[in-house]
Write a protein that holds these residues in place. Structure first.
Motif, PDB file in Angstrom:
ATOM      1  N   THR A  48       2.616  38.126  87.839  1.00  0.00           N
ATOM      2  CA  THR A  48       1.792  39.295  87.540  1.00  0.00           C
ATOM      3  C   THR A  48       0.446  39.218  88.237  1.00  0.00           C
ATOM      4  O   THR A  48      -0.057  40.224  88.745  1.00  0.00           O
ATOM      5  CB  THR A  48       1.587  39.433  86.014  1.00  0.00           C
ATOM      6  OG1 THR A  48       2.864  39.493  85.380  1.00  0.00           O
ATOM      7  CG2 THR A  48       0.803  40.683  85.678  1.00  0.00           C
ATOM      8  N   THR A 111      -0.094  47.565  86.553  1.00  0.00           N
ATOM      9  CA  THR A 111      -0.446  48.124  85.253  1.00  0.00           C
ATOM     10  C   THR A 111       0.360  47.383  84.181  1.00  0.00           C
ATOM     11  O   THR A 111       1.351  46.706  84.489  1.00  0.00           O
ATOM     12  CB  THR A 111      -0.096  49.624  85.180  1.00  0.00           C
ATOM     13  OG1 THR A 111       1.327  49.777  85.323  1.00  0.00           O
ATOM     14  CG2 THR A 111      -0.820  50.423  86.261  1.00  0.00           C
ATOM     15  N   PHE A 112      -0.057  47.521  82.928  1.00  0.00           N
ATOM     16  CA  PHE A 112       0.658  46.850  81.845  1.00  0.00           C
ATOM     17  C   PHE A 112       2.113  47.297  81.790  1.00  0.00           C
ATOM     18  O   PHE A 112       3.018  46.472  81.645  1.00  0.00           O
ATOM     19  CB  PHE A 112      -0.021  47.090  80.495  1.00  0.00           C
ATOM     20  CG  PHE A 112       0.763  46.505  79.351  1.00  0.00           C
ATOM     21  CD1 PHE A 112       0.720  45.145  79.094  1.00  0.00           C
ATOM     22  CD2 PHE A 112       1.572  47.304  78.563  1.00  0.00           C
ATOM     23  CE1 PHE A 112       1.472  44.586  78.058  1.00  0.00           C
ATOM     24  CE2 PHE A 112       2.321  46.759  77.530  1.00  0.00           C
ATOM     25  CZ  PHE A 112       2.270  45.398  77.276  1.00  0.00           C
ATOM     26  N   LYS A 113       2.355  48.598  81.908  1.00  0.00           N
ATOM     27  CA  LYS A 113       3.724  49.123  81.830  1.00  0.00           C
ATOM     28  C   LYS A 113       4.605  48.502  82.912  1.00  0.00           C
ATOM     29  O   LYS A 113       5.704  48.013  82.628  1.00  0.00           O
ATOM     30  CB  LYS A 113       3.707  50.644  81.969  1.00  0.00           C
ATOM     31  CG  LYS A 113       5.083  51.272  82.001  1.00  0.00           C
ATOM     32  CD  LYS A 113       4.990  52.749  82.287  1.00  0.00           C
ATOM     33  CE  LYS A 113       6.334  53.280  82.718  1.00  0.00           C
ATOM     34  NZ  LYS A 113       6.249  54.542  83.392  1.00  0.00           N
ATOM     35  N   MET A 116       5.169  44.806  82.282  1.00  0.00           N
ATOM     36  CA  MET A 116       6.134  44.563  81.204  1.00  0.00           C
ATOM     37  C   MET A 116       7.562  44.747  81.713  1.00  0.00           C
ATOM     38  O   MET A 116       8.450  43.937  81.395  1.00  0.00           O
ATOM     39  CB  MET A 116       5.844  45.505  80.026  1.00  0.00           C
ATOM     40  CG  MET A 116       6.644  45.210  78.794  1.00  0.00           C
ATOM     41  SD  MET A 116       6.283  43.570  78.127  1.00  0.00           S
ATOM     42  CE  MET A 116       7.624  43.404  76.969  1.00  0.00           C
ATOM     43  N   ALA A 162       5.336  40.251  77.194  1.00  0.00           N
ATOM     44  CA  ALA A 162       4.208  41.107  76.806  1.00  0.00           C
ATOM     45  C   ALA A 162       2.877  40.381  77.001  1.00  0.00           C
ATOM     46  O   ALA A 162       1.917  40.968  77.526  1.00  0.00           O
ATOM     47  CB  ALA A 162       4.364  41.561  75.355  1.00  0.00           C
ATOM     48  N   LEU A 163       2.821  39.109  76.614  1.00  0.00           N
ATOM     49  CA  LEU A 163       1.595  38.331  76.797  1.00  0.00           C
ATOM     50  C   LEU A 163       1.257  38.168  78.274  1.00  0.00           C
ATOM     51  O   LEU A 163       0.104  38.344  78.680  1.00  0.00           O
ATOM     52  CB  LEU A 163       1.739  36.947  76.156  1.00  0.00           C
ATOM     53  CG  LEU A 163       1.540  36.858  74.659  1.00  0.00           C
ATOM     54  CD1 LEU A 163       1.922  35.473  74.153  1.00  0.00           C
ATOM     55  CD2 LEU A 163       0.106  37.177  74.290  1.00  0.00           C
ATOM     56  N   SER A 165       2.146  40.060  80.703  1.00  0.00           N
ATOM     57  CA  SER A 165       1.774  41.367  81.248  1.00  0.00           C
ATOM     58  C   SER A 165       0.331  41.712  80.905  1.00  0.00           C
ATOM     59  O   SER A 165      -0.460  42.096  81.773  1.00  0.00           O
ATOM     60  CB  SER A 165       2.708  42.454  80.707  1.00  0.00           C
ATOM     61  OG  SER A 165       4.039  42.176  81.060  1.00  0.00           O
ATOM     62  N   TRP A 166      -0.007  41.580  79.645  1.00  0.00           N
ATOM     63  CA  TRP A 166      -1.347  41.933  79.180  1.00  0.00           C
ATOM     64  C   TRP A 166      -2.411  41.040  79.820  1.00  0.00           C
ATOM     65  O   TRP A 166      -3.368  41.518  80.423  1.00  0.00           O
ATOM     66  CB  TRP A 166      -1.396  41.858  77.659  1.00  0.00           C
ATOM     67  CG  TRP A 166      -2.748  42.118  77.081  1.00  0.00           C
ATOM     68  CD1 TRP A 166      -3.482  43.262  77.198  1.00  0.00           C
ATOM     69  CD2 TRP A 166      -3.534  41.206  76.319  1.00  0.00           C
ATOM     70  NE1 TRP A 166      -4.681  43.116  76.530  1.00  0.00           N
ATOM     71  CE2 TRP A 166      -4.731  41.858  75.989  1.00  0.00           C
ATOM     72  CE3 TRP A 166      -3.329  39.913  75.872  1.00  0.00           C
ATOM     73  CZ2 TRP A 166      -5.728  41.254  75.236  1.00  0.00           C
ATOM     74  CZ3 TRP A 166      -4.316  39.310  75.122  1.00  0.00           C
ATOM     75  CH2 TRP A 166      -5.509  39.989  74.811  1.00  0.00           C
ATOM     76  N   ILE A 167      -2.224  39.723  79.684  1.00  0.00           N
ATOM     77  CA  ILE A 167      -3.195  38.783  80.236  1.00  0.00           C
ATOM     78  C   ILE A 167      -3.204  38.862  81.759  1.00  0.00           C
ATOM     79  O   ILE A 167      -4.267  38.860  82.398  1.00  0.00           O
ATOM     80  CB  ILE A 167      -2.884  37.342  79.770  1.00  0.00           C
ATOM     81  CG1 ILE A 167      -3.057  37.237  78.254  1.00  0.00           C
ATOM     82  CG2 ILE A 167      -3.772  36.327  80.486  1.00  0.00           C
ATOM     83  CD1 ILE A 167      -2.490  35.957  77.654  1.00  0.00           C
ATOM     84  N   LEU A 170      -5.030  41.946  83.259  1.00  0.00           N
ATOM     85  CA  LEU A 170      -6.469  41.783  83.028  1.00  0.00           C
ATOM     86  C   LEU A 170      -7.081  40.745  83.979  1.00  0.00           C
ATOM     87  O   LEU A 170      -8.082  41.008  84.645  1.00  0.00           O
ATOM     88  CB  LEU A 170      -6.709  41.373  81.571  1.00  0.00           C
ATOM     89  CG  LEU A 170      -8.153  41.171  81.138  1.00  0.00           C
ATOM     90  CD1 LEU A 170      -8.922  42.487  81.202  1.00  0.00           C
ATOM     91  CD2 LEU A 170      -8.202  40.596  79.737  1.00  0.00           C
TER      92      LEU A 170
END
Length: 193
Positions: A48, A111-113, A116, A162-163, A165-167, A170
């Motif tokens: 990511t 992006t997060f989407k 993910m 999910a983690l 993707s989010w981290i 960012l």
């Protein structure tokens, strides 16, 4: 800052990610056949944040370090025997999983989407490699291989996806802003008139 300097910084971050994978591999929840580790979280973060090329290089570096005998694999183990043992398929699956996750992100957007989606695809690729090799190396039936190497990891894998993707999204945006990574823009095909 020149492109060469940005490439050097990207390579340094890539080496740091190999180290991050080494560290997160030691976070373990033991299960009978294959333990749950932080490796796949680290693999998702690498893909990511770094994309296909540098993410895959960080994974290859990690695998080479571990195969050479340095105890960086789960439970402070190392050596080529880990790559050909029952969990070797998961380790080898990190390579195509990381590349495909990073490639998907580069072709869409960070992006997060999209992260993910990419991390979920990567998780299933890694689990497919691992389960197939577990079946072959441990001489298990497909049912036993799925019960030991696939099914127990789906929910935890989705949480880690999910983690990551989010981290990952960012941290990637911050590293690009700090000029520690080259920005990767998705390729948009122009429609002909």
């Amino acid at each position: 800052m020149t492109t060469e300097q940005l490439k050097l910084r990207s390579m340094i971050v890539t080496a740091l990610f190999a180290a991050i994978i080494c560290v997160l591999a030691q976070l373990i929840i033991p299960l009978p056949l294959v333990p749950i580790t932080g490796q796949t979280l680290a693999i998702g973060l690498a893909a990511t944040i770094l994309g296909a090329r540098y993410g895959t290089i960080s994974v290859l570096l990690y695998l080479v370090i571990g195969a050479s005998g340095v105890p960086v694999f789960a439970e402070f183990s190392g050596g080529i025997s880990k790559l050909i043992g029952p969990t070797g398929g998961f380790l080898v699956g990190f390579i195509p999983g990381t590349f495909i996750m990073g490639y998907y992100m580069e072709k869409t957007s960070f992006t997060f989407k999209n992260a993910m989606i990419a991390n979920t695809i990567g998780m299933f690729i890694i689990l497919a490699f691992g389960t197939t090799w577990l079946k072959i190396s441990a001489d298990l039936s497909w049912t036993a291989a799925f019960a030991g190497g696939f099914t127990p990891f789906i929910i935890v894998g989705l949480i880690k996806a999910a983690l990551a993707s989010w981290i990952g999204v960012l941290v990637r945006s911050r590293l690009v802003t700090a000029k520690l990574l080259l920005p990767i823009k998705p390729i948009v095909k122009e429609e002909s008139i």
